[in-house]
Design a protein around this motif. Structure first.
Motif, PDB file in Angstrom:
ATOM      1  N   THR A 158       1.021  -1.120   0.120  1.00 23.04           N
ATOM      2  CA  THR A 158      -0.169  -0.046  -0.112  1.00 23.04           C
ATOM      3  C   THR A 158       1.031   1.354  -0.008  1.00 23.04           C
ATOM      4  O   THR A 158       1.778   1.328   0.831  1.00 23.04           O
ATOM      5  CB  THR A 158      -0.942   0.026   1.025  1.00 23.04           C
ATOM      6  OG1 THR A 158      -1.694  -1.092   1.215  1.00 23.04           O
ATOM      7  CG2 THR A 158      -1.745   1.326   1.302  1.00 23.04           C
ATOM      8  N   PRO A 159       0.788   2.140  -1.009  1.00 17.97           N
ATOM      9  CA  PRO A 159       1.555   3.326  -0.807  1.00 17.97           C
ATOM     10  C   PRO A 159       1.519   4.094   0.244  1.00 17.97           C
ATOM     11  O   PRO A 159       0.390   4.169   1.031  1.00 17.97           O
ATOM     12  CB  PRO A 159       1.062   4.174  -2.048  1.00 17.97           C
ATOM     13  CG  PRO A 159       0.158   3.287  -2.791  1.00 17.97           C
ATOM     14  CD  PRO A 159      -0.289   2.031  -1.927  1.00 17.97           C
ATOM     15  N   LEU A 160       2.773   4.560   0.717  1.00 23.00           N
ATOM     16  CA  LEU A 160       3.042   5.525   1.906  1.00 23.00           C
ATOM     17  C   LEU A 160       1.789   6.549   2.114  1.00 23.00           C
ATOM     18  O   LEU A 160       1.330   6.744   3.190  1.00 23.00           O
ATOM     19  CB  LEU A 160       4.099   5.784   2.166  1.00 23.00           C
ATOM     20  CG  LEU A 160       5.187   4.733   2.058  1.00 23.00           C
ATOM     21  CD1 LEU A 160       6.629   5.454   2.304  1.00 23.00           C
ATOM     22  CD2 LEU A 160       5.144   3.755   3.312  1.00 23.00           C
ATOM     23  N   ALA A 161       1.716   7.193   0.823  1.00 22.06           N
ATOM     24  CA  ALA A 161       0.772   8.271   0.918  1.00 22.06           C
ATOM     25  C   ALA A 161      -0.757   7.885   1.396  1.00 22.06           C
ATOM     26  O   ALA A 161      -1.550   8.687   1.928  1.00 22.06           O
ATOM     27  CB  ALA A 161       0.741   8.968  -0.561  1.00 22.06           C
ATOM     28  N   PRO A 198       3.190   9.073  -4.994  1.00 28.68           N
ATOM     29  CA  PRO A 198       2.129   8.358  -4.479  1.00 28.68           C
ATOM     30  C   PRO A 198       2.265   6.956  -5.183  1.00 28.68           C
ATOM     31  O   PRO A 198       1.161   5.894  -4.555  1.00 28.68           O
ATOM     32  CB  PRO A 198       0.915   9.114  -5.591  1.00 28.68           C
ATOM     33  CG  PRO A 198       1.477  10.316  -6.039  1.00 28.68           C
ATOM     34  CD  PRO A 198       2.892  10.165  -5.863  1.00 28.68           C
ATOM     35  N   LEU A 199       3.271   6.569  -5.499  1.00 30.02           N
ATOM     36  CA  LEU A 199       3.470   5.076  -5.873  1.00 30.02           C
ATOM     37  C   LEU A 199       4.373   4.443  -4.856  1.00 30.02           C
ATOM     38  O   LEU A 199       4.409   3.137  -4.833  1.00 30.02           O
ATOM     39  CB  LEU A 199       4.107   5.038  -7.447  1.00 30.02           C
ATOM     40  CG  LEU A 199       3.513   5.727  -8.389  1.00 30.02           C
ATOM     41  CD1 LEU A 199       4.354   5.512  -9.469  1.00 30.02           C
ATOM     42  CD2 LEU A 199       2.204   5.130  -8.746  1.00 30.02           C
ATOM     43  N   LEU A 200       5.009   5.049  -4.077  1.00 31.03           N
ATOM     44  CA  LEU A 200       5.986   4.604  -3.061  1.00 31.03           C
ATOM     45  C   LEU A 200       5.415   3.719  -1.937  1.00 31.03           C
ATOM     46  O   LEU A 200       4.431   4.216  -1.414  1.00 31.03           O
ATOM     47  CB  LEU A 200       6.908   5.704  -2.627  1.00 31.03           C
ATOM     48  CG  LEU A 200       7.925   5.294  -1.762  1.00 31.03           C
ATOM     49  CD1 LEU A 200       9.038   4.637  -2.644  1.00 31.03           C
ATOM     50  CD2 LEU A 200       8.745   6.518  -0.989  1.00 31.03           C
ATOM     51  N   THR A 201       5.778   2.548  -1.985  1.00 28.67           N
ATOM     52  CA  THR A 201       5.673   1.520  -1.049  1.00 28.67           C
ATOM     53  C   THR A 201       6.555   1.276   0.201  1.00 28.67           C
ATOM     54  O   THR A 201       7.768   1.444  -0.106  1.00 28.67           O
ATOM     55  CB  THR A 201       4.848   0.264  -1.443  1.00 28.67           C
ATOM     56  OG1 THR A 201       5.875  -0.393  -2.093  1.00 28.67           O
ATOM     57  CG2 THR A 201       3.882   0.641  -2.388  1.00 28.67           C
ATOM     58  N   ALA A 202       6.087   0.748   1.235  1.00 29.48           N
ATOM     59  CA  ALA A 202       7.241   0.200   2.250  1.00 29.48           C
ATOM     60  C   ALA A 202       8.071  -0.910   1.705  1.00 29.48           C
ATOM     61  O   ALA A 202       9.151  -1.128   1.822  1.00 29.48           O
ATOM     62  CB  ALA A 202       6.398  -0.411   3.553  1.00 29.48           C
ATOM     63  N   ARG A 203       7.374  -1.773   0.844  1.00 28.43           N
ATOM     64  CA  ARG A 203       8.175  -2.777   0.022  1.00 28.43           C
ATOM     65  C   ARG A 203       9.347  -1.963  -0.884  1.00 28.43           C
ATOM     66  O   ARG A 203      10.518  -2.475  -0.859  1.00 28.43           O
ATOM     67  CB  ARG A 203       7.487  -3.391  -0.573  1.00 28.43           C
ATOM     68  CG  ARG A 203       8.168  -4.924  -1.417  1.00 28.43           C
ATOM     69  CD  ARG A 203       7.265  -5.687  -2.375  1.00 28.43           C
ATOM     70  NE  ARG A 203       6.235  -6.257  -1.770  1.00 28.43           N
ATOM     71  CZ  ARG A 203       6.137  -7.297  -0.977  1.00 28.43           C
ATOM     72  NH1 ARG A 203       7.274  -8.250  -0.948  1.00 28.43           N
ATOM     73  NH2 ARG A 203       4.969  -7.684  -0.375  1.00 28.43           N
ATOM     74  N   HIS A 204       8.912  -0.869  -1.531  1.00 31.05           N
ATOM     75  CA  HIS A 204      10.126  -0.555  -2.251  1.00 31.05           C
ATOM     76  C   HIS A 204      11.173   0.248  -1.512  1.00 31.05           C
ATOM     77  O   HIS A 204      12.321   0.010  -1.749  1.00 31.05           O
ATOM     78  CB  HIS A 204       9.450   0.735  -3.060  1.00 31.05           C
ATOM     79  CG  HIS A 204       8.354   0.502  -4.030  1.00 31.05           C
ATOM     80  ND1 HIS A 204       7.301   1.236  -4.113  1.00 31.05           N
ATOM     81  CD2 HIS A 204       8.400  -0.338  -5.103  1.00 31.05           C
ATOM     82  CE1 HIS A 204       6.437   0.692  -5.175  1.00 31.05           C
ATOM     83  NE2 HIS A 204       7.286  -0.458  -5.697  1.00 31.05           N
ATOM     84  N   VAL A 205      10.762   1.017  -0.449  1.00 28.53           N
ATOM     85  CA  VAL A 205      11.778   1.475   0.603  1.00 28.53           C
ATOM     86  C   VAL A 205      12.563   0.407   1.114  1.00 28.53           C
ATOM     87  O   VAL A 205      13.915   0.509   1.122  1.00 28.53           O
ATOM     88  CB  VAL A 205      11.148   2.228   1.503  1.00 28.53           C
ATOM     89  CG1 VAL A 205      12.070   2.784   2.626  1.00 28.53           C
ATOM     90  CG2 VAL A 205      10.331   3.251   1.173  1.00 28.53           C
ATOM     91  N   LEU A 206      12.126  -0.714   1.593  1.00 26.94           N
ATOM     92  CA  LEU A 206      12.543  -2.048   2.303  1.00 26.94           C
ATOM     93  C   LEU A 206      13.852  -2.451   1.440  1.00 26.94           C
ATOM     94  O   LEU A 206      14.715  -3.159   1.637  1.00 26.94           O
ATOM     95  CB  LEU A 206      11.696  -2.987   2.974  1.00 26.94           C
ATOM     96  CG  LEU A 206      11.034  -2.159   4.286  1.00 26.94           C
ATOM     97  CD1 LEU A 206       9.888  -3.315   4.548  1.00 26.94           C
ATOM     98  CD2 LEU A 206      12.440  -1.941   5.296  1.00 26.94           C
ATOM     99  N   ALA A 207      13.390  -2.508  -0.054  1.00 23.60           N
ATOM    100  CA  ALA A 207      14.082  -3.289  -0.944  1.00 23.60           C
ATOM    101  C   ALA A 207      15.152  -2.328  -1.465  1.00 23.60           C
ATOM    102  O   ALA A 207      15.877  -2.820  -2.434  1.00 23.60           O
ATOM    103  CB  ALA A 207      13.135  -3.824  -2.057  1.00 23.60           C
ATOM    104  N   GLN A 208      15.394  -1.236  -1.178  1.00 20.61           N
ATOM    105  CA  GLN A 208      16.293  -0.291  -1.662  1.00 20.61           C
ATOM    106  C   GLN A 208      15.950   0.096  -3.132  1.00 20.61           C
ATOM    107  O   GLN A 208      16.756   0.117  -4.080  1.00 20.61           O
ATOM    108  CB  GLN A 208      17.646  -0.487  -1.381  1.00 20.61           C
ATOM    109  CG  GLN A 208      18.005  -0.373  -0.125  1.00 20.61           C
ATOM    110  CD  GLN A 208      18.072   0.907   0.438  1.00 20.61           C
ATOM    111  OE1 GLN A 208      18.872   1.681  -0.119  1.00 20.61           O
ATOM    112  NE2 GLN A 208      17.616   0.965   1.780  1.00 20.61           N
ATOM    113  N   ALA A 209      14.623   0.126  -3.453  1.00 22.04           N
ATOM    114  CA  ALA A 209      14.131   0.585  -4.898  1.00 22.04           C
ATOM    115  C   ALA A 209      13.244   1.519  -4.810  1.00 22.04           C
ATOM    116  O   ALA A 209      12.237   1.422  -5.583  1.00 22.04           O
ATOM    117  CB  ALA A 209      13.550  -0.974  -5.406  1.00 22.04           C
ATOM    118  N   SER A 210      13.444   2.338  -3.989  1.00 25.31           N
ATOM    119  CA  SER A 210      12.385   3.663  -3.883  1.00 25.31           C
ATOM    120  C   SER A 210      12.379   4.400  -5.140  1.00 25.31           C
ATOM    121  O   SER A 210      11.567   5.111  -5.341  1.00 25.31           O
ATOM    122  CB  SER A 210      13.037   4.576  -2.688  1.00 25.31           C
ATOM    123  OG  SER A 210      14.051   5.041  -2.913  1.00 25.31           O
ATOM    124  N   GLY A 211      13.660   4.588  -5.718  1.00 26.30           N
ATOM    125  CA  GLY A 211      13.707   5.471  -7.153  1.00 26.30           C
ATOM    126  C   GLY A 211      14.398   7.013  -6.445  1.00 26.30           C
ATOM    127  O   GLY A 211      14.407   7.584  -7.147  1.00 26.30           O
TER     128      GLY A 211
END
Length: 146
Positions: free
Chosen positions: A60-63, A84-97
């Motif tokens: 689920t996006p952080l926003a 609006p697209l950024l999720t906890a999974r992205h951040v934890l995987a170091q794939a936040s962009g």
């Protein structure tokens, strides 16, 4: 951070107890160190506890949770199109962009631009700004760390 010394210590914790510690180069138990990337591991572990308690969904996006982008994320004007697209999974995987690329597309090592948003998510989903206390009670103490 520039005024903090290099790491001149190591410790072994077994069963929740400090079983060995060693200092060198003039360091001692009261020496303060910047933890740098160790914080990424710590927040990932704490967020794992929050996730297993069902407090948030990794995708689920952080926003959606009401987490606002920190100033370091908004340095690049393009970053807000990806927020609006950024999720906890992205951040934890170091794939936040890191606000420069779409989340989940590339490995984007991040200390500030992404990872710090997880603490803000923890505050939202626990209903408390005292995230250190929540982490202590729900992660550290159960692991035997005072």
């Amino acid at each position: 951070a520039a005024d903090l010394p290099p790491r001149n210590c190591w410790a072994v914790i077994r069963g929740g107890f400090l079983v060995h510690e060693e200092y060198y180069g003039g360091a001692g138990p009261a020496t303060k160190y910047e933890v740098d990337s160790a914080a990424k591991t710590a927040i990932a572990l704490v967020m794992g506890v929050a996730w297993t308690k069902g407090l948030f969904d990794l995708d689920t996006p952080l926003a959606v949770y009401g987490v606002k982008p920190l100033a370091t994320f908004t340095d690049d004007p393009r970053s807000m199109q990806y927020w609006p697209l950024l999720t906890a999974r992205h951040v934890l995987a170091q794939a936040s962009g890191v606000g420069q690329w779409p989340p989940g597309k590339n490995f984007t090592y991040s200390s500030g631009n992404g990872i710090q948003h997880l603490e803000r998510l923890l505050a939202v989903v626990t209903g408390s700004e005292e995230t250190t206390r929540w982490a202590t009670e729900n992660f550290a103490k159960p692991m035997g760390m005072p």
